[in-house]
Scaffold this motif. Structure first.
Motif, PDB file in Angstrom:
ATOM      1  N   ILE A 154       0.885  -1.131  -0.002  1.00  0.00           N
ATOM      2  CA  ILE A 154       0.041  -0.048   0.154  1.00  0.00           C
ATOM      3  C   ILE A 154       0.751   1.154   0.144  1.00  0.00           C
ATOM      4  CG2 ILE A 154      -1.770   1.286   1.383  1.00  0.00           C
ATOM      5  CD1 ILE A 154      -2.829  -1.399   2.102  1.00  0.00           C
ATOM      6  N   GLU A 155       1.944   1.208   0.694  1.00  0.00           N
ATOM      7  CA  GLU A 155       2.839   2.471   0.808  1.00  0.00           C
ATOM      8  C   GLU A 155       3.409   2.643  -0.540  1.00  0.00           C
ATOM      9  OE1 GLU A 155       5.420   1.745   4.122  1.00  0.00           O
ATOM     10  OE2 GLU A 155       3.833   1.966   5.447  1.00  0.00           O
ATOM     11  N   ALA A 156       3.968   1.657  -1.324  1.00  0.00           N
ATOM     12  CA  ALA A 156       4.422   1.766  -2.646  1.00  0.00           C
ATOM     13  C   ALA A 156       3.303   2.218  -3.470  1.00  0.00           C
ATOM     14  CB  ALA A 156       4.870   0.297  -3.048  1.00  0.00           C
ATOM     15  N   LEU A 157       2.196   2.032  -3.446  1.00  0.00           N
ATOM     16  CA  LEU A 157       1.018   2.361  -4.424  1.00  0.00           C
ATOM     17  C   LEU A 157       1.010   3.808  -4.231  1.00  0.00           C
ATOM     18  CD1 LEU A 157      -1.446  -0.587  -4.347  1.00  0.00           C
ATOM     19  CD2 LEU A 157      -0.157   0.095  -6.344  1.00  0.00           C
ATOM     20  N   GLY A 158       0.907   4.242  -2.770  1.00  0.00           N
ATOM     21  CA  GLY A 158       0.836   5.557  -2.563  1.00  0.00           C
ATOM     22  C   GLY A 158       2.050   6.464  -3.141  1.00  0.00           C
ATOM     23  N   ALA A 159       3.287   5.931  -2.727  1.00  0.00           N
ATOM     24  CA  ALA A 159       4.287   6.588  -3.451  1.00  0.00           C
ATOM     25  C   ALA A 159       4.454   6.879  -4.926  1.00  0.00           C
ATOM     26  CB  ALA A 159       5.831   5.911  -2.944  1.00  0.00           C
ATOM     27  N   LEU A 160       3.599   5.808  -5.495  1.00  0.00           N
ATOM     28  CA  LEU A 160       3.719   5.857  -6.838  1.00  0.00           C
ATOM     29  C   LEU A 160       2.278   6.625  -7.393  1.00  0.00           C
ATOM     30  CD1 LEU A 160       4.333   2.323  -7.830  1.00  0.00           C
ATOM     31  CD2 LEU A 160       5.775   4.177  -8.309  1.00  0.00           C
ATOM     32  N   HIS A 161       1.683   7.376  -6.249  1.00  0.00           N
ATOM     33  CA  HIS A 161       0.394   8.251  -6.811  1.00  0.00           C
ATOM     34  C   HIS A 161      -0.557   7.390  -7.657  1.00  0.00           C
ATOM     35  CE1 HIS A 161       2.661  11.487  -4.636  1.00  0.00           C
ATOM     36  NE2 HIS A 161       3.563  11.171  -5.521  1.00  0.00           N
ATOM     37  N   GLN A 181      -3.623  -0.175   8.904  1.00  0.00           N
ATOM     38  CA  GLN A 181      -4.492   1.070   8.808  1.00  0.00           C
ATOM     39  C   GLN A 181      -3.692   2.293   8.637  1.00  0.00           C
ATOM     40  OE1 GLN A 181      -6.944   1.478  12.298  1.00  0.00           O
ATOM     41  NE2 GLN A 181      -7.313  -0.649  12.545  1.00  0.00           N
ATOM     42  N   TYR A 182      -2.678   2.385   9.254  1.00  0.00           N
ATOM     43  CA  TYR A 182      -1.916   3.553   8.880  1.00  0.00           C
ATOM     44  C   TYR A 182      -1.319   3.590   7.803  1.00  0.00           C
ATOM     45  CZ  TYR A 182      -1.742   3.524  14.170  1.00  0.00           C
ATOM     46  OH  TYR A 182      -2.061   3.431  15.505  1.00  0.00           O
ATOM     47  N   ALA A 183      -0.667   2.448   7.122  1.00  0.00           N
ATOM     48  CA  ALA A 183      -0.218   2.370   5.662  1.00  0.00           C
ATOM     49  C   ALA A 183      -1.301   2.836   4.741  1.00  0.00           C
ATOM     50  CB  ALA A 183       0.220   0.978   5.242  1.00  0.00           C
ATOM     51  N   ALA A 184      -2.605   2.574   4.829  1.00  0.00           N
ATOM     52  CA  ALA A 184      -3.513   2.903   4.066  1.00  0.00           C
ATOM     53  C   ALA A 184      -3.932   4.404   4.239  1.00  0.00           C
ATOM     54  CB  ALA A 184      -4.935   2.046   4.213  1.00  0.00           C
ATOM     55  N   ALA A 185      -3.989   5.042   5.313  1.00  0.00           N
ATOM     56  CA  ALA A 185      -4.203   6.399   5.448  1.00  0.00           C
ATOM     57  C   ALA A 185      -2.934   7.124   4.793  1.00  0.00           C
ATOM     58  CB  ALA A 185      -4.013   6.890   6.942  1.00  0.00           C
ATOM     59  N   ARG A 186      -1.635   6.839   5.108  1.00  0.00           N
ATOM     60  CA  ARG A 186      -0.507   7.313   4.445  1.00  0.00           C
ATOM     61  C   ARG A 186      -0.439   7.125   2.899  1.00  0.00           C
ATOM     62  NH1 ARG A 186       5.532   5.119   5.581  1.00  0.00           N
ATOM     63  NH2 ARG A 186       6.528   5.605   3.437  1.00  0.00           N
ATOM     64  N   GLY A 187      -1.033   6.153   2.201  1.00  0.00           N
ATOM     65  CA  GLY A 187      -1.140   5.902   0.911  1.00  0.00           C
ATOM     66  C   GLY A 187      -2.215   6.901   0.360  1.00  0.00           C
ATOM     67  N   LEU A 188      -3.381   6.853   0.966  1.00  0.00           N
ATOM     68  CA  LEU A 188      -4.459   7.693   0.319  1.00  0.00           C
ATOM     69  C   LEU A 188      -4.095   9.077   0.361  1.00  0.00           C
ATOM     70  CD1 LEU A 188      -7.374   5.435   1.615  1.00  0.00           C
ATOM     71  CD2 LEU A 188      -6.733   5.812  -0.577  1.00  0.00           C
ATOM     72  N   TYR A 189      -3.323   9.629   1.487  1.00  0.00           N
ATOM     73  CA  TYR A 189      -3.170  10.760   1.642  1.00  0.00           C
ATOM     74  C   TYR A 189      -2.047  11.339   0.311  1.00  0.00           C
ATOM     75  CZ  TYR A 189      -1.176  15.395   2.820  1.00  0.00           C
ATOM     76  OH  TYR A 189      -0.712  16.559   2.701  1.00  0.00           O
ATOM     77  N   GLN A 190      -0.875  10.151   0.017  1.00  0.00           N
ATOM     78  CA  GLN A 190      -0.310  10.628  -0.831  1.00  0.00           C
ATOM     79  C   GLN A 190      -0.943  10.755  -2.267  1.00  0.00           C
ATOM     80  OE1 GLN A 190       2.606   7.253   0.383  1.00  0.00           O
ATOM     81  NE2 GLN A 190       4.002   8.930  -0.091  1.00  0.00           N
ATOM     82  N   ILE A 191      -1.860   9.832  -2.331  1.00  0.00           N
ATOM     83  CA  ILE A 191      -2.646   9.895  -3.921  1.00  0.00           C
ATOM     84  C   ILE A 191      -3.697  10.970  -3.870  1.00  0.00           C
ATOM     85  CG2 ILE A 191      -4.251   8.437  -5.036  1.00  0.00           C
ATOM     86  CD1 ILE A 191      -2.953   5.957  -3.814  1.00  0.00           C
ATOM     87  N   THR A 192      -4.349  11.224  -2.886  1.00  0.00           N
ATOM     88  CA  THR A 192      -5.390  12.345  -2.908  1.00  0.00           C
ATOM     89  C   THR A 192      -5.053  13.674  -2.481  1.00  0.00           C
ATOM     90  OG1 THR A 192      -6.382  11.582  -0.777  1.00  0.00           O
ATOM     91  CG2 THR A 192      -7.032  10.386  -2.890  1.00  0.00           C
ATOM     92  N   GLY A 193      -4.261  13.759  -1.357  1.00  0.00           N
ATOM     93  CA  GLY A 193      -3.813  14.769  -0.760  1.00  0.00           C
ATOM     94  C   GLY A 193      -5.051  15.440   0.136  1.00  0.00           C
ATOM     95  N   GLU A 194      -5.821  14.544   0.384  1.00  0.00           N
ATOM     96  CA  GLU A 194      -6.945  14.758   1.531  1.00  0.00           C
ATOM     97  C   GLU A 194      -6.805  14.743   2.888  1.00  0.00           C
ATOM     98  OE1 GLU A 194     -10.432  12.732   0.544  1.00  0.00           O
ATOM     99  OE2 GLU A 194     -10.369  12.932  -1.672  1.00  0.00           O
ATOM    100  N   ASP A 195      -6.942  15.928   3.582  1.00  0.00           N
ATOM    101  CA  ASP A 195      -6.701  16.078   4.832  1.00  0.00           C
ATOM    102  C   ASP A 195      -7.283  14.968   5.909  1.00  0.00           C
ATOM    103  OD1 ASP A 195      -4.891  18.230   4.878  1.00  0.00           O
ATOM    104  OD2 ASP A 195      -7.008  19.726   5.254  1.00  0.00           O
ATOM    105  N   ARG A 196      -8.155  14.435   5.452  1.00  0.00           N
ATOM    106  CA  ARG A 196      -8.777  13.303   6.361  1.00  0.00           C
ATOM    107  C   ARG A 196      -7.993  12.263   6.641  1.00  0.00           C
ATOM    108  NH1 ARG A 196     -13.395   9.845   3.084  1.00  0.00           N
ATOM    109  NH2 ARG A 196     -12.122  10.378   1.007  1.00  0.00           N
TER     110      ARG A 196
END
Length: 279
Positions: A154-161, A181-196
């Motif tokens: 998941i972190e790799a997918l986030g890093a790859l946007h 869960q944290y990896a998912a939040a991290r990846g989704l933030y990297q992809i979307t930039g959403e504050d949540r």
């Protein structure tokens, strides 16, 4: 040699100071597995961007000689990590083949390397690991790890946007393992930039377990979530880790602001003030 695996010593097992040529030679030889293991780590640690070194590391991804009693391949793990640190795009096909390895930690290291290299061509292969969803992401019976390295994937997918991965990653926000869960939040933030998603990681800093607070610190530093700076500084954790997280935030912020400005922004100064307070 088993006690040596995982150690990141500053001198090789034979006590000899390494040069680039010697490290490459050590990695290529087949008599001393400890020297090979250390050489792979050393080449990555010191970012030896040398074609011969990269070729030797790629070859080491198929090593059969260094095998732990539980079926792990330590040299393959180190080689994958080193190739990620070197940003070796020529290693991508070999790293993708690592996903067929029985050693989950080899698969983990390969995913981390692919995220670090940053080539979107690896996204489809990474996404395949998430096809079973949260229901399939269970622990291996009798082992301390999940059947796949979901955090790293998941972190790799986030890093790859990887915007195409949002739907697959989102359910992992509810995985029973907090670090996933944290990896998912991290990846989704990297992809979307959403504050949540950044706020989800800030909330994790208030958890009861130090290990989980440490993990959230590193995730926030890795994504450079600026609103987390104060919460990081106040987290009940080691100052050294808080400084690493704040350094990551500062670096992300400095990269984002205009390079034409000769003055530090108020946000940059604020983060540096937090860092000073921890010294």
């Amino acid at each position: 040699m088993q006690e040596y695996f995982g150690a990141e010593n500053l001198t090789p097992p034979d006590g000899e100071t390494l040069t680039i040529a010697k490290a490459i030679a050590n990695l290529k030889q087949k008599k001393d597995t400890g020297l090979r293991y250390y050489a792979a780590w050393w080449l990555g640690r010191f970012r030896v961007d040398d074609p011969e070194a990269i070729a030797a590391l790629i070859e080491a991804l198929e090593d059969e000689d260094l095998l732990t009693p539980d079926g792990g391949y330590p040299l393959r793990r180190n080689a994958a990590k080193a190739l990620g640190k070197l940003g070796a795009k020529e290693a991508i096909p070999a790293l993708l083949r690592c996903f067929d390895c029985d050693d989950v930690y080899v698969r983990e290291s390969a995913a981390q390397a692919l995220g670090a290299i940053g080539d979107r061509a690896s996204i489809p292969q990474l996404l395949k690991f998430l096809e079973g969803g949260v229901e399939a992401a269970q622990f291996v019976p009798g082992k301390p790890h999940l059947i796949q390295p979901y955090e790293a994937i998941i972190e790799a997918l986030g890093a790859l946007h990887a915007t195409e991965a949002i739907e697959a990653i989102a359910p992992f926000l509810e995985h029973p393992v907090e670090k996933v869960q944290y990896a998912a939040a991290r990846g989704l933030y990297q992809i979307t930039g959403e504050d949540r998603y950044g706020q989800r990681l800030i909330l994790a800093l208030q958890g009861d377990r130090l290990q989980l607070r440490r993990s959230a610190l590193m995730d926030l530093g890795a994504v450079g979530y600026l609103p987390a700076a104060e919460a990081i500084a106040e987290t009940l954790a080691e100052n050294s880790l808080k400084l690493i997280a704040l350094k990551g935030i500062l670096e992300h912020h400095l990269q984002a602001v205009s390079s034409s400005s000769l003055q530090l922004s108020e946000d940059s100064i604020r983060v540096m003030d937090f860092m000073d307070s921890l010294l």
